[in-house]
Enzyme design. Structure first.
Site, mmCIF file in Angstrom:
data_model
loop_
_atom_site.group_PDB
_atom_site.id
_atom_site.type_symbol
_atom_site.label_atom_id
_atom_site.label_comp_id
_atom_site.label_asym_id
_atom_site.label_seq_id
_atom_site.Cartn_x
_atom_site.Cartn_y
_atom_site.Cartn_z
ATOM 1 N N ASP A 127 0.803 -1.228 0.000
ATOM 2 C CA ASP A 127 0.000 0.000 0.000
ATOM 3 C C ASP A 127 0.840 1.284 0.000
ATOM 4 O OD1 ASP A 127 -2.053 -1.830 0.301
ATOM 5 O OD2 ASP A 127 -2.256 -1.501 2.463
ATOM 6 N N VAL A 277 -3.763 -10.943 -6.285
ATOM 7 C CA VAL A 277 -2.759 -11.121 -7.359
ATOM 8 C C VAL A 277 -1.658 -10.068 -7.197
ATOM 9 C CG1 VAL A 277 -2.419 -10.910 -9.854
ATOM 10 C CG2 VAL A 277 -4.414 -12.096 -8.978
ATOM 11 N N ARG A 279 -0.352 -9.043 -4.579
ATOM 12 C CA ARG A 279 0.558 -9.335 -3.471
ATOM 13 C C ARG A 279 1.413 -10.566 -3.709
ATOM 14 N NH1 ARG A 279 -2.924 -8.705 1.863
ATOM 15 N NH2 ARG A 279 -2.325 -10.858 2.161
HETATM 16 O O1 F6P Z 1 -2.294 -3.985 3.368
HETATM 17 C C1 F6P Z 1 -2.126 -4.798 2.262
HETATM 18 C C2 F6P Z 1 -3.463 -5.272 1.743
HETATM 19 O O2 F6P Z 1 -3.238 -6.101 0.615
HETATM 20 C C3 F6P Z 1 -4.449 -4.158 1.419
HETATM 21 O O3 F6P Z 1 -4.172 -3.516 0.208
HETATM 22 C C4 F6P Z 1 -5.748 -4.918 1.472
HETATM 23 O O4 F6P Z 1 -6.842 -4.081 1.784
HETATM 24 C C5 F6P Z 1 -5.522 -5.883 2.594
HETATM 25 O O5 F6P Z 1 -4.126 -6.048 2.721
HETATM 26 C C6 F6P Z 1 -6.151 -7.228 2.381
HETATM 27 O O6 F6P Z 1 -5.883 -7.987 3.506
HETATM 28 P P1 F6P Z 1 -6.328 -9.515 3.669
HETATM 29 O O7 F6P Z 1 -5.386 -10.329 2.844
HETATM 30 O O8 F6P Z 1 -6.170 -9.760 5.115
HETATM 31 O O9 F6P Z 1 -7.730 -9.607 3.188
#
Ligand code: F6P
Length: 344
Positions: A127, A277, A279
């Site tokens: 983020d 995707v 991440r």
């Molecule tokens: O903080 C990283 C992030 O990928 C955000 O962009 C997203 O809102 C959140 O984590 C999603 O988290 P989780 O994988 O716990 O649903």
């Protein structure tokens, strides 16, 4: 010294590159790195993973984390702080490098101030919203994933005369949306930091049609609000769920925007949610280099006894920032958002 390394919160491309950077620097200086599995849980429950040259080899380019991750917060468990204190008293580790996002940095600050934990933080998140650093590692990769998707969506949008709404992550900061929107040549970008009425967006799309461009790409940050010309706006979420930290689980605004745009313009509008995707997978070269620099700098900070700090990027330099200054959310640079509007 025996130094624990942990990864906490959501995963992010470049975690393994940081682990390798910390670990290899420590080994080189004659110290012993040890992995703490699943974030602070590994410290509290003595769940360790030996880190040697072998286990830290071949991981630079790998997504995810070899240490696993979790959102375990010692302060959310009655016996959590005592368990951390006991681990330190037993001499499980002499210091800790904590790789994590905003919430992990907050826990890390509290453990340092409250229990005297000798700890150094490393800012992680796709983020890019951590206060105190110009860039977090993982962000560049997430933006590249989004840009690749936008590039691909262009050709299919064009072929079918469609409006494509692309929902990207970013929580309550619009960094991924703005940078991927600029790099992908989006025709509209919605971010949490500034509402754009649906009617304005629809007008932009109609103007493109009048100029002979029968398709459009709109990038929407998951934290953006659904706003209207009468000044009203609302947050849209597909579910009321919260994550382990109690944060709202975001997602769903893309579909709401698509529906409103189709109603306003009459043009067929589809939505694509990029989700996790962004991440997963291998980090970009930029993130590998930044993560490696952070890792080595964190090891150096430990060896210098600079506890209670977070390594950070300021301009081109890696610096140490007191954890007490790492508070809140770093919103998008609105000059960047303004620059993007030049092209709508
Ligand atoms: O903080 C990283 C992030 O990928 C955000 O962009 C997203 O809102 C959140 O984590 C999603 O988290 P989780 O994988 O716990 O649903």
């Amino acid at each position: 010294m025996r130094i624990g390394i942990l990864t906490a919160g959501g995963d992010c491309p470049g975690l393994n590159a940081v682990i390798r950077g910390v670990g290899r620097k420590l080994l080189r200086e004659g110290h012993e790195p040890v992995g703490l599995r699943r974030g602070y849980r590994g410290l509290a429950e003595a769940d360790h993973l030996a880190l040697d040259h072998r286990s830290m080899s071949g991981i630079l380019h790998l997504g995810g984390t070899i240490l696993s991750t979790s959102s375990y917060d010692p302060y959310r468990h009655d016996d959590g702080p005592d368990k951390v204190r006991a681990a330190m008293e037993r001499g499980d580790v002499d210091a800790v490098v904590a790789i994590g996002g905003e919430h992990t940095m907050d826990i890390t600050r509290r453990l340092h101030e409250g229990l005297g934990l000798p700890v150094v933080g490393v800012p992680k998140t796709i983020d890019n919203d951590i206060v105190g650093t110009d860039r977090t590692f993982g962000f560049d990769t997430a933006v590249q994933v989004a840009v690749d998707a936008i590039d691909r969506l262009h050709s299919t949008a064009q072929s079918h005369d469609r409006v494509m709404v692309v929902e990207v992550m970013g929580r309550n900061a619009g960094w991924i949306a703005v940078e991927s929107g600029i790099a992908g040549g989006a025709d509209g970008i919605l971010i949490p930091e500034r509402d754009v009425p649906v009617e304005d967006l629809a007008a932009t799309i109609r103007q493109r049609h009048e100029r002979g461009k029968d398709f459009s790409i709109i990038v929407v940050s998951e934290g953006a609000r659904l706003a209207f010309a009468d000044g009203s706006s609302q947050k849209v979420r597909a579910s009321d769920d919260t994550d382990e930290y109690g944060y709202e689980r975001l997602g769903g605004i893309g579909a709401a925007i698509a529906q409103e745009l189709e109603r306003e313009t009459g043009y067929e509008t589809r939505v694509v949610v990029l989700g996790h995707v962004q991440r997963g997978g291998t980090p970009t070269a930029f993130d590998r280099v930044l993560a490696t620099r952070y890792g080595v700098a964190a090891a150096e900070a430990v060896l210098d006894g600079a506890f209670g700090t977070m390594v950070a990027l300021k301009g081109q330099e890696i610096v140490r920032v007191p954890l007490s200054e790492v508070e809140g959310v770093k919103g998008v640079d609105l000059r960047l958002a303004e620059l993007a509007r030049t092209f709508f």
